[in-house]
Write a protein that holds these residues in place. Structure first.
Motif, PDB file in Angstrom:
ATOM      1  N   THR A 256       0.680  -0.841   0.165  1.00 48.15           N
ATOM      2  CA  THR A 256      -0.042   0.222  -0.383  1.00 48.15           C
ATOM      3  C   THR A 256       0.339   1.025   0.093  1.00 48.15           C
ATOM      4  OG1 THR A 256      -0.414   0.385   2.542  1.00 48.15           O
ATOM      5  CG2 THR A 256      -1.899  -0.899   0.297  1.00 48.15           C
ATOM      6  N   SER A 257       0.326   2.141  -0.207  1.00 55.30           N
ATOM      7  CA  SER A 257       0.886   3.822  -0.097  1.00 55.30           C
ATOM      8  C   SER A 257       0.738   4.375   0.699  1.00 55.30           C
ATOM      9  CB  SER A 257       1.597   4.411  -1.543  1.00 55.30           C
ATOM     10  OG  SER A 257       0.151   4.887  -2.084  1.00 55.30           O
ATOM     11  N   GLN A 258       1.591   5.417   1.670  1.00 56.66           N
ATOM     12  CA  GLN A 258       1.060   6.262   2.329  1.00 56.66           C
ATOM     13  C   GLN A 258       0.068   7.442   1.814  1.00 56.66           C
ATOM     14  OE1 GLN A 258       1.481   5.924   5.693  1.00 56.66           O
ATOM     15  NE2 GLN A 258       0.535   7.997   6.368  1.00 56.66           N
ATOM     16  N   THR A 259       0.615   7.724   0.029  1.00 54.42           N
ATOM     17  CA  THR A 259      -0.587   8.527  -0.625  1.00 54.42           C
ATOM     18  C   THR A 259      -2.287   8.486  -0.364  1.00 54.42           C
ATOM     19  OG1 THR A 259       1.023   7.728  -2.458  1.00 54.42           O
ATOM     20  CG2 THR A 259       1.653  10.292  -0.964  1.00 54.42           C
ATOM     21  N   SER A 260      -1.984   7.228  -0.661  1.00 55.97           N
ATOM     22  CA  SER A 260      -3.027   6.646  -1.339  1.00 55.97           C
ATOM     23  C   SER A 260      -4.008   6.821   0.090  1.00 55.97           C
ATOM     24  CB  SER A 260      -3.302   5.174  -1.336  1.00 55.97           C
ATOM     25  OG  SER A 260      -2.503   5.090  -3.288  1.00 55.97           O
ATOM     26  N   LEU A 261      -3.317   6.362   1.141  1.00 58.49           N
ATOM     27  CA  LEU A 261      -4.102   6.649   2.549  1.00 58.49           C
ATOM     28  C   LEU A 261      -4.048   7.584   2.702  1.00 58.49           C
ATOM     29  CD1 LEU A 261      -4.932   5.110   5.542  1.00 58.49           C
ATOM     30  CD2 LEU A 261      -3.531   5.574   5.778  1.00 58.49           C
ATOM     31  N   GLU A 262      -3.620   8.795   2.311  1.00 56.59           N
ATOM     32  CA  GLU A 262      -3.468  10.352   3.047  1.00 56.59           C
ATOM     33  C   GLU A 262      -5.081  10.685   2.295  1.00 56.59           C
ATOM     34  OE1 GLU A 262       0.121  11.996   2.122  1.00 56.59           O
ATOM     35  OE2 GLU A 262       0.973  11.295   4.349  1.00 56.59           O
ATOM     36  N   ASP A 263      -5.062  10.220   0.709  1.00 58.52           N
ATOM     37  CA  ASP A 263      -6.363  10.344  -0.087  1.00 58.52           C
ATOM     38  C   ASP A 263      -7.643   9.921   0.163  1.00 58.52           C
ATOM     39  OD1 ASP A 263      -7.424  11.786  -2.839  1.00 58.52           O
ATOM     40  OD2 ASP A 263      -7.948   9.650  -2.994  1.00 58.52           O
ATOM     41  N   LEU A 264      -7.898   8.921   0.407  1.00 52.65           N
ATOM     42  CA  LEU A 264      -8.667   8.224   1.345  1.00 52.65           C
ATOM     43  C   LEU A 264      -9.124   9.129   2.743  1.00 52.65           C
ATOM     44  CD1 LEU A 264     -10.795   6.098   1.798  1.00 52.65           C
ATOM     45  CD2 LEU A 264      -9.101   4.951   2.766  1.00 52.65           C
ATOM     46  N   ASN A 265      -8.103   9.178   3.650  1.00 53.67           N
ATOM     47  CA  ASN A 265      -8.607  10.169   4.565  1.00 53.67           C
ATOM     48  C   ASN A 265      -9.137  11.095   4.759  1.00 53.67           C
ATOM     49  OD1 ASN A 265      -7.926   7.906   6.690  1.00 53.67           O
ATOM     50  ND2 ASN A 265      -6.191   8.089   6.655  1.00 53.67           N
ATOM     51  N   ARG A 266      -8.395  11.994   2.849  1.00 52.64           N
ATOM     52  CA  ARG A 266      -9.297  13.360   3.249  1.00 52.64           C
ATOM     53  C   ARG A 266     -10.237  13.114   2.545  1.00 52.64           C
ATOM     54  NH1 ARG A 266     -10.295  15.723  -1.939  1.00 52.64           N
ATOM     55  NH2 ARG A 266      -8.971  13.690  -2.792  1.00 52.64           N
ATOM     56  N   ARG A 267     -10.726  11.955   1.714  1.00 48.48           N
ATOM     57  CA  ARG A 267     -12.515  12.193   1.473  1.00 48.48           C
ATOM     58  C   ARG A 267     -13.522  11.483   2.693  1.00 48.48           C
ATOM     59  NH1 ARG A 267     -12.503  10.588  -4.177  1.00 48.48           N
ATOM     60  NH2 ARG A 267     -10.054  10.881  -5.073  1.00 48.48           N
ATOM     61  N   LEU A 268     -12.620  10.708   3.329  1.00 49.69           N
ATOM     62  CA  LEU A 268     -13.578  10.161   4.965  1.00 49.69           C
ATOM     63  C   LEU A 268     -13.465  11.953   4.866  1.00 49.69           C
ATOM     64  CD1 LEU A 268     -11.405   6.992   5.975  1.00 49.69           C
ATOM     65  CD2 LEU A 268     -13.839   7.881   5.012  1.00 49.69           C
ATOM     66  N   LEU A 269     -13.051  12.964   5.358  1.00 55.82           N
ATOM     67  CA  LEU A 269     -12.968  13.792   6.115  1.00 55.82           C
ATOM     68  C   LEU A 269     -14.066  14.739   5.289  1.00 55.82           C
ATOM     69  CD1 LEU A 269     -10.018  14.451   8.037  1.00 55.82           C
ATOM     70  CD2 LEU A 269     -11.670  14.077   8.704  1.00 55.82           C
TER      71      LEU A 269
ATOM     72  N   PRO B 276     -10.790  10.072   9.748  1.00 59.72           N
ATOM     73  CA  PRO B 276      -9.991   8.788   9.463  1.00 59.72           C
ATOM     74  C   PRO B 276      -9.253   7.655   9.442  1.00 59.72           C
ATOM     75  CG  PRO B 276      -9.023  10.812  10.422  1.00 59.72           C
ATOM     76  CD  PRO B 276     -10.287  10.347  10.809  1.00 59.72           C
ATOM     77  N   VAL B 277      -8.556   7.252   9.134  1.00 60.92           N
ATOM     78  CA  VAL B 277      -7.971   5.371   9.575  1.00 60.92           C
ATOM     79  C   VAL B 277      -6.695   5.440   9.424  1.00 60.92           C
ATOM     80  CG1 VAL B 277     -10.679   4.374   8.704  1.00 60.92           C
ATOM     81  CG2 VAL B 277      -8.547   4.400   6.946  1.00 60.92           C
ATOM     82  N   GLU B 278      -6.164   4.273   9.655  1.00 60.01           N
ATOM     83  CA  GLU B 278      -4.970   4.155   9.722  1.00 60.01           C
ATOM     84  C   GLU B 278      -4.825   3.317   9.047  1.00 60.01           C
ATOM     85  OE1 GLU B 278      -4.249   2.195  14.522  1.00 60.01           O
ATOM     86  OE2 GLU B 278      -4.161   4.582  14.580  1.00 60.01           O
TER      87      GLU B 278
END
Length: 146
Positions: free
Chosen positions: A40-53, A59-61
């Motif tokens: 997985t990539s940290q940037t993809s998680l950051e994008d997902l968390n931005r969308r969650l917010l 956000p999720v870990e």
């Protein structure tokens, strides 16, 4: 004697690499689910968390997705890992096999063990932009050592 029969999911939509992929290749596949490694990539998680917010959700870990390998870097774009075919980590080369369809396990908080239910987060948000034919919501890429 105990025996268990297993097979690769025929509805995954992406073929298991064969010896035709490259000359003299054998692909070791463990029964770790679908592949021995999940990147997985940290940037993809950051994008997902931005969308969650943006949807008013928490956000999720990364550990919700249970990857063995997490990549990061200033020039890495969200979801860029979807486009990779082969990568090298140290001296080990990997075939980037397929996207990882996510299950309800991602909706379970790792500390409290509270379940957000089927269709809970982050699955509901992933469904808004990462859902493939057949309802699979993807986060991460399966890797097979070359």
């Amino acid at each position: 004697t105990f025996e268990r029969f297993v097979k690769i999911n025929p509805h995954q939509g992406e073929e298991l690499p064969s010896n035709n992929y490259s000359n003299n290749c054998n692909f070791p596949v463990s029964l770790a689910d679908e592949a021995p490694y999940l990147l997985t990539s940290q940037t993809s998680l950051e994008d997902l968390n931005r969308r969650l917010l943006l949807r008013g959700k928490s956000p999720v870990e990364m550990r919700r997705f249970r990857p063995n390998i997490v990549v990061s870097g200033r020039e890495l774009r969200p979801w860029e890992e979807d486009t990779w075919k082969r990568i090298r980590i140290g001296n080990v080369e990997f075939h980037v096999w397929q996207r990882c369809g996510r299950c309800v396990m991602t909706a379970i908080d790792r500390d409290s063990l509270e379940r957000n239910g089927c269709g809970g987060e982050p699955l509901a948000t992933l469904s808004t932009f990462r859902e493939r034919e057949g309802g699979q919501r993807n986060f991460g890429m399966h890797l097979i050592p070359a």
